[in-house]
Scaffold this motif. Sequence first.
Motif, mmCIF file in Angstrom:
data_model
loop_
_atom_site.group_PDB
_atom_site.id
_atom_site.type_symbol
_atom_site.label_atom_id
_atom_site.label_comp_id
_atom_site.label_asym_id
_atom_site.label_seq_id
_atom_site.Cartn_x
_atom_site.Cartn_y
_atom_site.Cartn_z
ATOM 1 N N GLY A 1 -26.170 -29.360 24.117
ATOM 2 C CA GLY A 1 -24.904 -29.596 23.437
ATOM 3 C C GLY A 1 -24.457 -31.107 23.263
ATOM 4 N N VAL A 2 -23.246 -31.398 23.097
ATOM 5 C CA VAL A 2 -23.109 -32.804 22.783
ATOM 6 C C VAL A 2 -23.145 -33.728 23.977
ATOM 7 C CG1 VAL A 2 -21.223 -31.887 21.103
ATOM 8 C CG2 VAL A 2 -20.449 -32.031 23.525
ATOM 9 N N LEU A 3 -23.796 -33.428 25.111
ATOM 10 C CA LEU A 3 -24.061 -34.138 26.161
ATOM 11 C C LEU A 3 -25.284 -35.066 25.797
ATOM 12 C CD1 LEU A 3 -23.800 -31.925 29.322
ATOM 13 C CD2 LEU A 3 -22.337 -33.932 28.544
ATOM 14 N N VAL A 4 -25.896 -34.362 24.559
ATOM 15 C CA VAL A 4 -27.392 -34.849 24.333
ATOM 16 C C VAL A 4 -26.909 -36.372 23.415
ATOM 17 C CG1 VAL A 4 -27.359 -34.034 21.943
ATOM 18 C CG2 VAL A 4 -29.553 -34.784 23.198
ATOM 19 N N LEU A 5 -25.662 -36.316 22.943
ATOM 20 C CA LEU A 5 -25.327 -37.727 22.269
ATOM 21 C C LEU A 5 -25.176 -38.918 23.396
ATOM 22 C CD1 LEU A 5 -22.181 -36.242 20.340
ATOM 23 C CD2 LEU A 5 -24.169 -37.229 19.439
ATOM 24 N N VAL A 6 -24.976 -38.651 24.660
ATOM 25 C CA VAL A 6 -25.006 -39.920 25.607
ATOM 26 C C VAL A 6 -26.368 -40.316 25.616
ATOM 27 C CG1 VAL A 6 -24.572 -40.423 27.944
ATOM 28 C CG2 VAL A 6 -23.115 -38.824 26.961
ATOM 29 N N VAL A 7 -27.419 -39.331 25.836
ATOM 30 C CA VAL A 7 -28.671 -39.947 26.024
ATOM 31 C C VAL A 7 -29.288 -40.419 24.591
ATOM 32 C CG1 VAL A 7 -31.230 -39.068 26.373
ATOM 33 C CG2 VAL A 7 -29.235 -37.936 27.686
ATOM 34 N N SER A 8 -28.821 -39.952 23.386
ATOM 35 C CA SER A 8 -29.267 -40.415 22.271
ATOM 36 C C SER A 8 -28.872 -42.027 21.984
ATOM 37 C CB SER A 8 -28.720 -39.622 20.959
ATOM 38 O OG SER A 8 -27.214 -39.680 20.922
ATOM 39 N N ARG A 9 -27.634 -42.223 22.586
ATOM 40 C CA ARG A 9 -26.866 -43.554 22.464
ATOM 41 C C ARG A 9 -27.656 -44.517 23.391
ATOM 42 N NH1 ARG A 9 -24.214 -47.376 19.530
ATOM 43 N NH2 ARG A 9 -22.673 -46.513 18.068
ATOM 44 N N LEU A 10 -28.275 -44.278 24.216
ATOM 45 C CA LEU A 10 -29.140 -44.983 25.247
ATOM 46 C C LEU A 10 -30.643 -45.337 24.904
ATOM 47 C CD1 LEU A 10 -27.494 -43.712 28.614
ATOM 48 C CD2 LEU A 10 -26.676 -45.817 27.366
ATOM 49 N N VAL A 11 -31.146 -44.238 24.176
ATOM 50 C CA VAL A 11 -32.371 -44.366 23.586
ATOM 51 C C VAL A 11 -32.778 -45.013 22.351
ATOM 52 C CG1 VAL A 11 -34.589 -43.018 23.045
ATOM 53 C CG2 VAL A 11 -33.054 -42.496 24.994
ATOM 54 N N PRO A 12 -33.483 -46.060 22.332
ATOM 55 C CA PRO A 12 -33.345 -47.011 20.977
ATOM 56 C C PRO A 12 -33.801 -45.878 19.809
ATOM 57 C CG PRO A 12 -34.466 -48.062 22.671
ATOM 58 C CD PRO A 12 -34.095 -46.812 23.318
ATOM 59 N N ALA A 13 -33.159 -45.936 18.911
ATOM 60 C CA ALA A 13 -33.622 -45.256 17.545
ATOM 61 C C ALA A 13 -33.185 -43.686 17.975
ATOM 62 C CB ALA A 13 -34.915 -45.491 16.992
ATOM 63 N N GLY A 14 -32.517 -43.294 18.663
ATOM 64 C CA GLY A 14 -32.254 -41.906 19.114
ATOM 65 C C GLY A 14 -30.924 -41.645 18.889
ATOM 66 N N ARG A 15 -30.026 -42.659 17.992
ATOM 67 C CA ARG A 15 -28.675 -42.083 17.573
ATOM 68 C C ARG A 15 -28.909 -41.139 16.412
ATOM 69 N NH1 ARG A 15 -24.283 -44.873 14.602
ATOM 70 N NH2 ARG A 15 -25.897 -46.394 14.027
ATOM 71 N N ILE A 16 -29.415 -41.722 15.547
ATOM 72 C CA ILE A 16 -29.438 -41.177 13.982
ATOM 73 C C ILE A 16 -29.887 -39.667 14.171
ATOM 74 C CG2 ILE A 16 -30.202 -41.362 11.816
ATOM 75 C CD1 ILE A 16 -27.819 -43.272 12.534
ATOM 76 N N PRO A 17 -31.125 -39.483 14.586
ATOM 77 C CA PRO A 17 -31.779 -38.017 14.636
ATOM 78 C C PRO A 17 -30.781 -37.167 15.235
ATOM 79 C CG PRO A 17 -33.403 -39.544 15.321
ATOM 80 C CD PRO A 17 -32.319 -40.380 15.291
ATOM 81 N N VAL A 18 -29.941 -37.446 16.315
ATOM 82 C CA VAL A 18 -29.099 -36.540 16.842
ATOM 83 C C VAL A 18 -27.878 -36.302 16.036
ATOM 84 C CG1 VAL A 18 -27.564 -36.174 18.873
ATOM 85 C CG2 VAL A 18 -29.963 -37.028 19.276
ATOM 86 N N MET A 19 -27.437 -37.490 15.518
ATOM 87 C CA MET A 19 -26.240 -37.382 14.605
ATOM 88 C C MET A 19 -26.495 -36.394 13.453
ATOM 89 S SD MET A 19 -23.892 -40.493 12.569
ATOM 90 C CE MET A 19 -23.412 -41.195 14.140
#
Length: 211
Positions: A119-137
Amino acid sequence: MHEAVRQVQQVPAESTQQVVGYPALFVLVALGALVPVIPTGALVSSAAVVAFHQRSLPFGVVLVCGVAALGAFLGDVALYWLGQRGVRSRSGSRWLEALRGRATPERLEQATRKLDEHGVLVLVVSRLVPAGRIPVMLACLLARLPLARFARGDAPACLAWAATYGLIGIVGGSLFSEPWKGVALAVGLTLLISAAPAVWRRVRGGAATTS
């Protein structure tokens, strides 16, 4: 007139830096969330170094993290809203196409799978992983996740992101007595963190080719 000039001269330099610096940090981080050409992590770390060397510690560092988190959150929400308009439109939008162009099919598939699992908890990890924000968004957009639900997941993600880069700034500031040396170290660390995933993928790709 002379009295006014005297009063201005008596204002501490640190206060002047805060009046100018915090709004500038907010604007740059928000713009960096919309258009990822600004190294926002380096900005936050550098601001944390400066705050560390000022007399307002620890309030200054906390304020840097709070301002950065708010800027990142509003930038993310604005970008998600613009992406939603593209998803709902038959012809799409340039914002949605820009997001698609910055997420490879493999990373989008991985982000979609993690979104389904966590679920949306993956957003926390995506913000901390470089280049991970855009794919999750993008995965959230394609899954037609409501803006309110995205915002609830993105808020703690932005706080964790700002705290992480603020901590990098604290480390850099604590190692050197001169602020500029701490800024240089913090910027170097953030750039190294940002480049690490791309270097790792290139190394793995080269190893797979040779094998």
